[in-house]
Design a protein around this motif. Structure first.
Motif, PDB file in Angstrom:
ATOM      1  N   GLU A 215     -65.704  27.194  -3.580  1.00 21.01           N
ATOM      2  CA  GLU A 215     -65.944  26.082  -4.509  1.00 21.01           C
ATOM      3  C   GLU A 215     -67.423  25.699  -4.523  1.00 21.01           C
ATOM      4  OE1 GLU A 215     -63.855  24.869  -6.679  1.00 21.01           O
ATOM      5  OE2 GLU A 215     -62.135  25.974  -5.904  1.00 21.01           O
ATOM      6  N   ALA A 216     -68.029  25.623  -3.348  1.00 12.98           N
ATOM      7  CA  ALA A 216     -69.437  25.236  -3.245  1.00 12.98           C
ATOM      8  C   ALA A 216     -70.329  26.253  -3.950  1.00 12.98           C
ATOM      9  CB  ALA A 216     -69.832  25.097  -1.774  1.00 12.98           C
ATOM     10  N   GLU A 217     -70.012  27.514  -3.784  1.00 10.92           N
ATOM     11  CA  GLU A 217     -70.820  28.557  -4.423  1.00 10.92           C
ATOM     12  C   GLU A 217     -70.707  28.483  -5.942  1.00 10.92           C
ATOM     13  OE1 GLU A 217     -73.568  31.642  -4.496  1.00 10.92           O
ATOM     14  OE2 GLU A 217     -72.985  30.296  -2.875  1.00 10.92           O
ATOM     15  N   LYS A 218     -69.510  28.201  -6.451  1.00  8.37           N
ATOM     16  CA  LYS A 218     -69.319  28.044  -7.902  1.00  8.37           C
ATOM     17  C   LYS A 218     -70.204  26.928  -8.442  1.00  8.37           C
ATOM     18  CE  LYS A 218     -64.460  29.388  -8.080  1.00  8.37           C
ATOM     19  NZ  LYS A 218     -63.093  28.847  -8.298  1.00  8.37           N
ATOM     20  N   MET A 219     -70.358  25.871  -7.653  1.00  7.83           N
ATOM     21  CA  MET A 219     -71.158  24.717  -8.058  1.00  7.83           C
ATOM     22  C   MET A 219     -72.640  24.902  -7.728  1.00  7.83           C
ATOM     23  SD  MET A 219     -68.779  21.544  -6.720  1.00  7.83           S
ATOM     24  CE  MET A 219     -69.983  20.321  -7.256  1.00  7.83           C
ATOM     25  N   ASN A 220     -72.950  25.914  -6.920  1.00  6.20           N
ATOM     26  CA  ASN A 220     -74.296  26.079  -6.371  1.00  6.20           C
ATOM     27  C   ASN A 220     -74.731  24.796  -5.650  1.00  6.20           C
ATOM     28  OD1 ASN A 220     -76.647  27.455  -5.718  1.00  6.20           O
ATOM     29  ND2 ASN A 220     -77.713  26.741  -7.536  1.00  6.20           N
ATOM     30  N   HIS A 221     -73.789  24.254  -4.880  1.00  4.75           N
ATOM     31  CA  HIS A 221     -74.012  23.004  -4.157  1.00  4.75           C
ATOM     32  C   HIS A 221     -73.342  23.151  -2.793  1.00  4.75           C
ATOM     33  CE1 HIS A 221     -75.188  18.878  -3.786  1.00  4.75           C
ATOM     34  NE2 HIS A 221     -73.968  18.524  -3.455  1.00  4.75           N
ATOM     35  N   HIS A 222     -74.123  23.327  -1.756  1.00  4.54           N
ATOM     36  CA  HIS A 222     -73.607  23.764  -0.465  1.00  4.54           C
ATOM     37  C   HIS A 222     -73.619  22.643   0.570  1.00  4.54           C
ATOM     38  CE1 HIS A 222     -75.224  27.171  -2.748  1.00  4.54           C
ATOM     39  NE2 HIS A 222     -74.058  27.695  -2.418  1.00  4.54           N
ATOM     40  N   PRO A 223     -72.514  22.483   1.273  1.00  2.00           N
ATOM     41  CA  PRO A 223     -72.415  21.403   2.261  1.00  2.00           C
ATOM     42  C   PRO A 223     -73.182  21.721   3.539  1.00  2.00           C
ATOM     43  CG  PRO A 223     -70.431  22.732   2.329  1.00  2.00           C
ATOM     44  CD  PRO A 223     -71.268  23.268   1.193  1.00  2.00           C
ATOM     45  N   GLU A 224     -73.501  20.673   4.245  1.00  2.00           N
ATOM     46  CA  GLU A 224     -73.922  20.802   5.638  1.00  2.00           C
ATOM     47  C   GLU A 224     -72.623  20.695   6.420  1.00  2.00           C
ATOM     48  OE1 GLU A 224     -76.710  17.724   6.681  1.00  2.00           O
ATOM     49  OE2 GLU A 224     -77.859  18.039   4.847  1.00  2.00           O
ATOM     50  N   TRP A 225     -72.387  21.637   7.306  1.00  2.00           N
ATOM     51  CA  TRP A 225     -71.160  21.537   8.100  1.00  2.00           C
ATOM     52  C   TRP A 225     -71.337  22.099   9.492  1.00  2.00           C
ATOM     53  CZ3 TRP A 225     -67.509  24.545   4.316  1.00  2.00           C
ATOM     54  CH2 TRP A 225     -67.935  25.851   4.159  1.00  2.00           C
ATOM     55  N   PHE A 226     -70.422  21.681  10.361  1.00  2.00           N
ATOM     56  CA  PHE A 226     -70.473  22.066  11.761  1.00  2.00           C
ATOM     57  C   PHE A 226     -69.045  22.313  12.206  1.00  2.00           C
ATOM     58  CE2 PHE A 226     -70.411  20.947  16.306  1.00  2.00           C
ATOM     59  CZ  PHE A 226     -71.368  21.824  16.775  1.00  2.00           C
ATOM     60  N   ASN A 227     -68.827  23.471  12.822  1.00  2.00           N
ATOM     61  CA  ASN A 227     -67.478  23.848  13.257  1.00  2.00           C
ATOM     62  C   ASN A 227     -67.493  24.242  14.723  1.00  2.00           C
ATOM     63  OD1 ASN A 227     -65.845  26.843  13.403  1.00  2.00           O
ATOM     64  ND2 ASN A 227     -64.652  25.002  13.053  1.00  2.00           N
ATOM     65  N   VAL A 228     -66.561  23.674  15.475  1.00  2.00           N
ATOM     66  CA  VAL A 228     -66.260  24.126  16.827  1.00  2.00           C
ATOM     67  C   VAL A 228     -64.745  24.192  16.926  1.00  2.00           C
ATOM     68  CG1 VAL A 228     -66.361  23.615  19.289  1.00  2.00           C
ATOM     69  CG2 VAL A 228     -68.333  23.121  17.858  1.00  2.00           C
ATOM     70  N   TYR A 229     -64.251  25.369  17.222  1.00  2.00           N
ATOM     71  CA  TYR A 229     -62.831  25.680  17.332  1.00  2.00           C
ATOM     72  C   TYR A 229     -62.047  25.122  16.143  1.00  2.00           C
ATOM     73  CZ  TYR A 229     -58.134  26.446  19.086  1.00  2.00           C
ATOM     74  OH  TYR A 229     -56.825  26.817  19.186  1.00  2.00           O
ATOM     75  N   ASN A 230     -61.289  24.050  16.325  1.00  2.00           N
ATOM     76  CA  ASN A 230     -60.424  23.535  15.252  1.00  2.00           C
ATOM     77  C   ASN A 230     -61.011  22.324  14.533  1.00  2.00           C
ATOM     78  OD1 ASN A 230     -60.033  21.748  17.421  1.00  2.00           O
ATOM     79  ND2 ASN A 230     -57.965  21.262  16.765  1.00  2.00           N
ATOM     80  N   VAL A 231     -62.241  21.969  14.841  1.00  2.00           N
ATOM     81  CA  VAL A 231     -62.869  20.781  14.246  1.00  2.00           C
ATOM     82  C   VAL A 231     -63.954  21.219  13.261  1.00  2.00           C
ATOM     83  CG1 VAL A 231     -64.229  18.698  14.722  1.00  2.00           C
ATOM     84  CG2 VAL A 231     -62.397  19.387  16.287  1.00  2.00           C
ATOM     85  N   LEU A 232     -63.923  20.599  12.105  1.00  2.00           N
ATOM     86  CA  LEU A 232     -64.939  20.829  11.085  1.00  2.00           C
ATOM     87  C   LEU A 232     -65.484  19.479  10.650  1.00  2.00           C
ATOM     88  CD1 LEU A 232     -66.450  22.511   8.929  1.00  2.00           C
ATOM     89  CD2 LEU A 232     -64.429  22.222   7.463  1.00  2.00           C
ATOM     90  N   GLU A 233     -66.804  19.342  10.699  1.00  2.00           N
ATOM     91  CA  GLU A 233     -67.470  18.143  10.198  1.00  2.00           C
ATOM     92  C   GLU A 233     -68.282  18.539   8.969  1.00  2.00           C
ATOM     93  OE1 GLU A 233     -68.847  15.161  13.350  1.00  2.00           O
ATOM     94  OE2 GLU A 233     -68.996  17.132  14.340  1.00  2.00           O
ATOM     95  N   VAL A 234     -68.188  17.722   7.914  1.00  2.00           N
ATOM     96  CA  VAL A 234     -68.862  18.008   6.649  1.00  2.00           C
ATOM     97  C   VAL A 234     -69.722  16.817   6.249  1.00  2.00           C
ATOM     98  CG1 VAL A 234     -68.524  18.511   4.197  1.00  2.00           C
ATOM     99  CG2 VAL A 234     -66.940  19.460   5.891  1.00  2.00           C
ATOM    100  N   TRP A 235     -70.980  17.102   5.895  1.00  2.00           N
ATOM    101  CA  TRP A 235     -71.903  16.105   5.353  1.00  2.00           C
ATOM    102  C   TRP A 235     -72.324  16.578   3.975  1.00  2.00           C
ATOM    103  CZ3 TRP A 235     -72.009  17.832  10.320  1.00  2.00           C
ATOM    104  CH2 TRP A 235     -71.966  16.884  11.345  1.00  2.00           C
ATOM    105  N   LEU A 236     -72.293  15.694   2.988  1.00  2.00           N
ATOM    106  CA  LEU A 236     -72.688  16.042   1.628  1.00  2.00           C
ATOM    107  C   LEU A 236     -73.837  15.159   1.169  1.00  2.00           C
ATOM    108  CD1 LEU A 236     -69.154  16.389   0.000  1.00  2.00           C
ATOM    109  CD2 LEU A 236     -70.607  18.209   0.918  1.00  2.00           C
TER     110      LEU A 236
END
Length: 100
Positions: A54-75
């Motif tokens: 979805e982000a690539e379609k929009m050419n708008h990419h999130p800042e994100w951080f993943n460790v194991y089962n946790v994902l944090e997203v900043w827009l």
């Protein structure tokens, strides 16, 4: 908000957008923020791949951080210097993907 509208949001518009996005979305460090906890790593990365498409379609990419089962997203929209209509639109798509 039209699909082609690309602009910074006012503080009032950001507050309204956060309310509409749901209680899981907040403002953190001046950015739209949400933390996800999945069953395991594969589920977390699978969700990230859905959002990446979805982000690539929009050419708008999130800042994100993943460790194991946790994902944090900043827009945020870096070239505009804050939260924009595109951030809200991507957050809406993230919500849709989570439900679907």
């Amino acid at each position: 908000m039209s699909d082609t509208e690309y602009r910074l949001l006012t503080s009032a518009e950001i507050d309204e957008a956060v309310k509409k996005l749901g209680e899981s979305w907040t403002i953190k460090d001046g950015k739209l923020y949400r933390k996800f906890v999945f069953a395991d790593f594969v589920e977390a990365v699978g969700f990230m791949m859905k959002i990446a498409v979805e982000a690539e379609k929009m050419n708008h990419h999130p800042e994100w951080f993943n460790v194991y089962n946790v994902l944090e997203v900043w827009l945020t929209t870096h070239d505009l210097g804050g939260i924009s209509t595109y951030d809200v639109k991507l957050a809406e798509k993230i919500n849709e993907r989570l439900g679907g």
